[in-house]
Design a protein around this motif. Structure first.
Motif, PDB file in Angstrom:
ATOM      1  N   ASN A 169      -7.355  -2.203 -44.067  1.00  6.15           N
ATOM      2  CA  ASN A 169      -7.744  -2.365 -42.767  1.00  6.15           C
ATOM      3  C   ASN A 169      -6.637  -2.532 -41.752  1.00  6.15           C
ATOM      4  OD1 ASN A 169     -10.503  -1.563 -43.126  1.00  6.15           O
ATOM      5  ND2 ASN A 169     -11.193  -3.572 -42.847  1.00  6.15           N
ATOM      6  N   ASP A 170      -5.957  -3.544 -41.953  1.00  8.16           N
ATOM      7  CA  ASP A 170      -4.521  -3.817 -41.420  1.00  8.16           C
ATOM      8  C   ASP A 170      -3.770  -2.453 -41.096  1.00  8.16           C
ATOM      9  OD1 ASP A 170      -5.736  -6.419 -40.902  1.00  8.16           O
ATOM     10  OD2 ASP A 170      -4.336  -7.426 -42.447  1.00  8.16           O
ATOM     11  N   ILE A 171      -3.485  -1.894 -42.188  1.00  7.43           N
ATOM     12  CA  ILE A 171      -2.689  -0.729 -42.238  1.00  7.43           C
ATOM     13  C   ILE A 171      -3.361   0.282 -41.076  1.00  7.43           C
ATOM     14  CG2 ILE A 171      -1.834   1.175 -43.529  1.00  7.43           C
ATOM     15  CD1 ILE A 171      -0.199  -1.293 -44.110  1.00  7.43           C
ATOM     16  N   ILE A 172      -4.670   0.607 -41.249  1.00  8.61           N
ATOM     17  CA  ILE A 172      -5.329   1.506 -40.355  1.00  8.61           C
ATOM     18  C   ILE A 172      -5.140   0.917 -39.006  1.00  8.61           C
ATOM     19  CG2 ILE A 172      -7.560   2.460 -40.025  1.00  8.61           C
ATOM     20  CD1 ILE A 172      -8.121   2.339 -43.025  1.00  8.61           C
ATOM     21  N   LEU A 173      -5.406  -0.292 -38.807  1.00  9.61           N
ATOM     22  CA  LEU A 173      -5.418  -0.852 -37.378  1.00  9.61           C
ATOM     23  C   LEU A 173      -4.041  -0.810 -36.724  1.00  9.61           C
ATOM     24  CD1 LEU A 173      -7.714  -3.940 -37.588  1.00  9.61           C
ATOM     25  CD2 LEU A 173      -8.211  -1.985 -36.403  1.00  9.61           C
ATOM     26  N   GLY A 174      -3.151  -0.697 -37.618  1.00  9.22           N
ATOM     27  CA  GLY A 174      -1.415  -0.634 -37.064  1.00  9.22           C
ATOM     28  C   GLY A 174      -1.409   0.752 -36.845  1.00  9.22           C
ATOM     29  N   ALA A 175      -1.757   1.729 -37.629  1.00 11.47           N
ATOM     30  CA  ALA A 175      -1.716   3.196 -37.429  1.00 11.47           C
ATOM     31  C   ALA A 175      -2.236   3.437 -36.049  1.00 11.47           C
ATOM     32  CB  ALA A 175      -2.020   3.792 -38.358  1.00 11.47           C
ATOM     33  N   LEU A 176      -3.569   2.827 -35.985  1.00  9.78           N
ATOM     34  CA  LEU A 176      -4.397   3.374 -34.635  1.00  9.78           C
ATOM     35  C   LEU A 176      -3.768   2.901 -33.595  1.00  9.78           C
ATOM     36  CD1 LEU A 176      -7.987   2.683 -35.803  1.00  9.78           C
ATOM     37  CD2 LEU A 176      -7.044   4.869 -35.264  1.00  9.78           C
ATOM     38  N   SER A 177      -2.870   1.625 -33.411  1.00  7.43           N
ATOM     39  CA  SER A 177      -2.363   1.081 -32.339  1.00  7.43           C
ATOM     40  C   SER A 177      -0.947   2.116 -32.072  1.00  7.43           C
ATOM     41  CB  SER A 177      -1.563  -0.180 -32.719  1.00  7.43           C
ATOM     42  OG  SER A 177      -2.858  -1.367 -32.768  1.00  7.43           O
ATOM     43  N   LEU A 178      -0.458   2.345 -33.095  1.00  8.17           N
ATOM     44  CA  LEU A 178       0.818   3.479 -32.701  1.00  8.17           C
ATOM     45  C   LEU A 178       0.315   4.884 -32.178  1.00  8.17           C
ATOM     46  CD1 LEU A 178       2.841   2.809 -36.226  1.00  8.17           C
ATOM     47  CD2 LEU A 178       3.329   2.002 -33.659  1.00  8.17           C
ATOM     48  N   ILE A 179      -0.727   5.339 -32.667  1.00  9.19           N
ATOM     49  CA  ILE A 179      -1.549   6.602 -32.248  1.00  9.19           C
ATOM     50  C   ILE A 179      -1.588   5.918 -30.727  1.00  9.19           C
ATOM     51  CG2 ILE A 179      -3.334   7.868 -32.272  1.00  9.19           C
ATOM     52  CD1 ILE A 179      -3.276   7.719 -35.381  1.00  9.19           C
ATOM     53  N   ASP A 180      -2.288   5.059 -30.282  1.00  2.68           N
ATOM     54  CA  ASP A 180      -2.939   4.621 -29.192  1.00  2.68           C
ATOM     55  C   ASP A 180      -1.965   4.710 -28.133  1.00  2.68           C
ATOM     56  OD1 ASP A 180      -4.993   4.143 -27.497  1.00  2.68           O
ATOM     57  OD2 ASP A 180      -4.700   1.843 -27.744  1.00  2.68           O
ATOM     58  N   VAL A 181      -0.609   4.022 -28.323  1.00  3.85           N
ATOM     59  CA  VAL A 181       0.782   3.813 -27.499  1.00  3.85           C
ATOM     60  C   VAL A 181       1.001   5.360 -27.509  1.00  3.85           C
ATOM     61  CG1 VAL A 181       2.681   3.202 -27.460  1.00  3.85           C
ATOM     62  CG2 VAL A 181       1.175   1.634 -27.998  1.00  3.85           C
ATOM     63  N   SER A 182       0.963   6.245 -28.292  1.00  2.00           N
ATOM     64  CA  SER A 182       1.531   7.591 -28.278  1.00  2.00           C
ATOM     65  C   SER A 182       0.410   8.519 -27.408  1.00  2.00           C
ATOM     66  CB  SER A 182       1.480   8.155 -29.642  1.00  2.00           C
ATOM     67  OG  SER A 182       1.762   9.409 -29.686  1.00  2.00           O
ATOM     68  N   LEU A 183      -0.823   8.277 -27.354  1.00  2.00           N
ATOM     69  CA  LEU A 183      -1.467   9.110 -26.692  1.00  2.00           C
ATOM     70  C   LEU A 183      -1.525   8.516 -25.154  1.00  2.00           C
ATOM     71  CD1 LEU A 183      -4.919   9.066 -28.805  1.00  2.00           C
ATOM     72  CD2 LEU A 183      -3.359  10.897 -28.063  1.00  2.00           C
ATOM     73  N   VAL A 184      -1.036   7.289 -24.984  1.00  2.00           N
ATOM     74  CA  VAL A 184      -0.739   7.054 -23.559  1.00  2.00           C
ATOM     75  C   VAL A 184       0.412   7.541 -23.070  1.00  2.00           C
ATOM     76  CG1 VAL A 184      -0.480   4.926 -22.032  1.00  2.00           C
ATOM     77  CG2 VAL A 184      -2.330   4.869 -23.890  1.00  2.00           C
ATOM     78  N   GLY A 185       1.371   7.746 -23.916  1.00  2.00           N
ATOM     79  CA  GLY A 185       2.703   8.414 -23.490  1.00  2.00           C
ATOM     80  C   GLY A 185       2.403   9.917 -23.236  1.00  2.00           C
ATOM     81  N   ASN A 186       1.654  10.637 -24.149  1.00  2.00           N
ATOM     82  CA  ASN A 186       1.555  11.907 -23.789  1.00  2.00           C
ATOM     83  C   ASN A 186       0.595  11.962 -22.490  1.00  2.00           C
ATOM     84  OD1 ASN A 186       2.323  12.716 -26.220  1.00  2.00           O
ATOM     85  ND2 ASN A 186       0.630  12.689 -27.354  1.00  2.00           N
ATOM     86  N   LEU A 187      -0.190  11.027 -21.894  1.00  2.00           N
ATOM     87  CA  LEU A 187      -1.087  11.284 -20.870  1.00  2.00           C
ATOM     88  C   LEU A 187      -0.026  10.881 -19.610  1.00  2.00           C
ATOM     89  CD1 LEU A 187      -3.556  11.158 -19.381  1.00  2.00           C
ATOM     90  CD2 LEU A 187      -3.776   8.709 -19.804  1.00  2.00           C
ATOM     91  N   ILE A 188       0.893   9.951 -19.691  1.00  2.00           N
ATOM     92  CA  ILE A 188       2.032   9.931 -18.774  1.00  2.00           C
ATOM     93  C   ILE A 188       2.693  11.306 -18.567  1.00  2.00           C
ATOM     94  CG2 ILE A 188       4.158   8.453 -18.040  1.00  2.00           C
ATOM     95  CD1 ILE A 188       2.695   5.942 -19.649  1.00  2.00           C
ATOM     96  N   LEU A 189       3.144  11.809 -19.511  1.00  2.00           N
ATOM     97  CA  LEU A 189       4.060  13.091 -19.716  1.00  2.00           C
ATOM     98  C   LEU A 189       3.035  14.065 -19.004  1.00  2.00           C
ATOM     99  CD1 LEU A 189       6.702  13.759 -20.616  1.00  2.00           C
ATOM    100  CD2 LEU A 189       5.722  14.675 -22.470  1.00  2.00           C
ATOM    101  N   ILE A 190       1.807  14.365 -19.251  1.00  2.00           N
ATOM    102  CA  ILE A 190       1.044  15.147 -18.633  1.00  2.00           C
ATOM    103  C   ILE A 190       1.076  15.035 -17.199  1.00  2.00           C
ATOM    104  CG2 ILE A 190      -1.574  16.067 -18.606  1.00  2.00           C
ATOM    105  CD1 ILE A 190      -1.437  15.561 -21.414  1.00  2.00           C
ATOM    106  N   VAL A 191       0.649  13.814 -16.711  1.00  2.00           N
ATOM    107  CA  VAL A 191       0.682  13.466 -15.521  1.00  2.00           C
ATOM    108  C   VAL A 191       1.845  13.789 -14.980  1.00  2.00           C
ATOM    109  CG1 VAL A 191       0.596  11.693 -13.734  1.00  2.00           C
ATOM    110  CG2 VAL A 191      -1.258  11.906 -15.529  1.00  2.00           C
ATOM    111  N   VAL A 192       3.131  13.193 -15.113  1.00  2.00           N
ATOM    112  CA  VAL A 192       4.416  13.601 -14.701  1.00  2.00           C
ATOM    113  C   VAL A 192       4.636  15.221 -14.573  1.00  2.00           C
ATOM    114  CG1 VAL A 192       6.922  13.330 -14.905  1.00  2.00           C
ATOM    115  CG2 VAL A 192       5.179  11.499 -15.391  1.00  2.00           C
ATOM    116  N   PHE A 193       4.482  15.834 -15.452  1.00  2.00           N
ATOM    117  CA  PHE A 193       4.962  17.425 -15.465  1.00  2.00           C
ATOM    118  C   PHE A 193       3.938  18.278 -14.391  1.00  2.00           C
ATOM    119  CE2 PHE A 193       7.636  16.589 -18.871  1.00  2.00           C
ATOM    120  CZ  PHE A 193       8.875  17.423 -18.689  1.00  2.00           C
ATOM    121  N   SER A 194       2.689  17.956 -14.953  1.00  5.42           N
ATOM    122  CA  SER A 194       1.786  18.754 -14.127  1.00  5.42           C
ATOM    123  C   SER A 194       1.651  18.326 -12.567  1.00  5.42           C
ATOM    124  CB  SER A 194       0.338  18.814 -14.831  1.00  5.42           C
ATOM    125  OG  SER A 194      -0.225  17.597 -14.874  1.00  5.42           O
TER     126      SER A 194
END
Length: 183
Positions: free
Chosen positions: A67-92
Motif C-alpha cells: 500500500n505504501d508503494i502504491i501511495l508513493g507512486a500515486l503521489s509521484l503521478i499526482d505531482v506529474s499531472l499537476v506539472g502537465n496541467l501547468i505546461l498545458i496552461v502555459v503553452f495554450s
C-alpha cells in the motif's frame, strides 16, 4: 431636386484617439507574459517537489508495504499531472492570449502545443483536474485502514463528482455549440 446628405467623414482626431486606444488594448496582452513566466517558475518548483518525493520514495521502498508503494507512486503521478496541467496552461494560454509560438525547426515539437484553443484548454484542464482529484480519492481509499474519516472521504468523493459532472457538462456544451475541443 432633393439634397443628398454629405458623406460621412470621421473626425481625424477621434480616429487617431480610437486607433491609440485599440493599440493600448491590443498590446496589453503582453501583461500576461509575466504570469506565464511565473508558471514556468512554478513548474520548476514542482520538479523540485517531484525529486524530493522520489528520493523519499526510494529511501522508504525497501521497508514499505505494498500500500505504501502504491501511495508513493500515486503521489509521484499526482505531482506529474499537476506539472502537465501547468505546461498545458502555459503553452495554450500564451498561444491564445499573448502571441503565436513559432516552433521553428524543432522536430520533436508536440503537435498539440500550438493547436489548443480556449475550449480545448478548458477541457484539458478539467480532465487533468479530474485525474488529480481521482488520485486524491484513491490515495484516501488506499489509506482507509490507517485513518478512516467518513466526513473527509465524503467530501473527497463529493468534490471529485462535482469535477466529473462539470467536465461532462462542459464537453456536452462544447459539442452542442459545435466546438470540438479546438483540435
Amino acid at each position: 431636386m432633393t439634397e443628398q446628405p454629405a458623406p460621412y467623414r470621421p473626425n481625424p482626431m477621434l480616429k487617431r484617439l480610437e486607433h491609440g486606444i485599440e493599440n493600448v488594448l491590443f498590446n496589453s496582452r503582453w501583461l500576461m507574459a509575466p504570469f506565464y513566466l511565473g508558471l514556468v517558475g512554478c513548474l520548476a518548483v514542482m520538479l523540485f517537489k517531484f525529486f524530493k518525493k522520489l528520493w523519499e520514495f526510494i529511501l522508504l521502498a525497501p521497508s514499505a508495504s505494498e500500500n505504501d508503494i502504491i501511495l508513493g507512486a500515486l503521489s509521484l503521478i499526482d505531482v506529474s499531472l499537476v506539472g502537465n496541467l501547468i505546461l498545458i496552461v502555459v503553452f495554450s494560454g500564451y498561444e491564445n492570449f499573448v502571441s503565436r509560438i513559432d516552433p521553428g525547426d524543432h522536430p520533436d515539437w508536440p503537435e498539440w502545443m500550438t493547436k489548443v484553443d480556449f475550449a480545448g484548454l478548458k477541457q484539458k484542464m478539467l480532465a487533468s483536474i479530474v485525474a488529480i482529484s481521482a488520485i486524491q480519492v484513491l490515495k484516501a481509499f488506499m489509506n482507509i485502514d490507517a485513518v478512516f474519516d467518513a466526513q473527509k472521504m465524503g467530501w473527497l468523493v463529493g468534490v471529485h463528482l462535482v469535477f466529473v459532472v462539470s467536465t461532462l457538462v462542459l464537453a456536452l456544451s462544447d459539442r452542442w455549440s459545435g466546438d470540438h475541443g479546438g483540435e
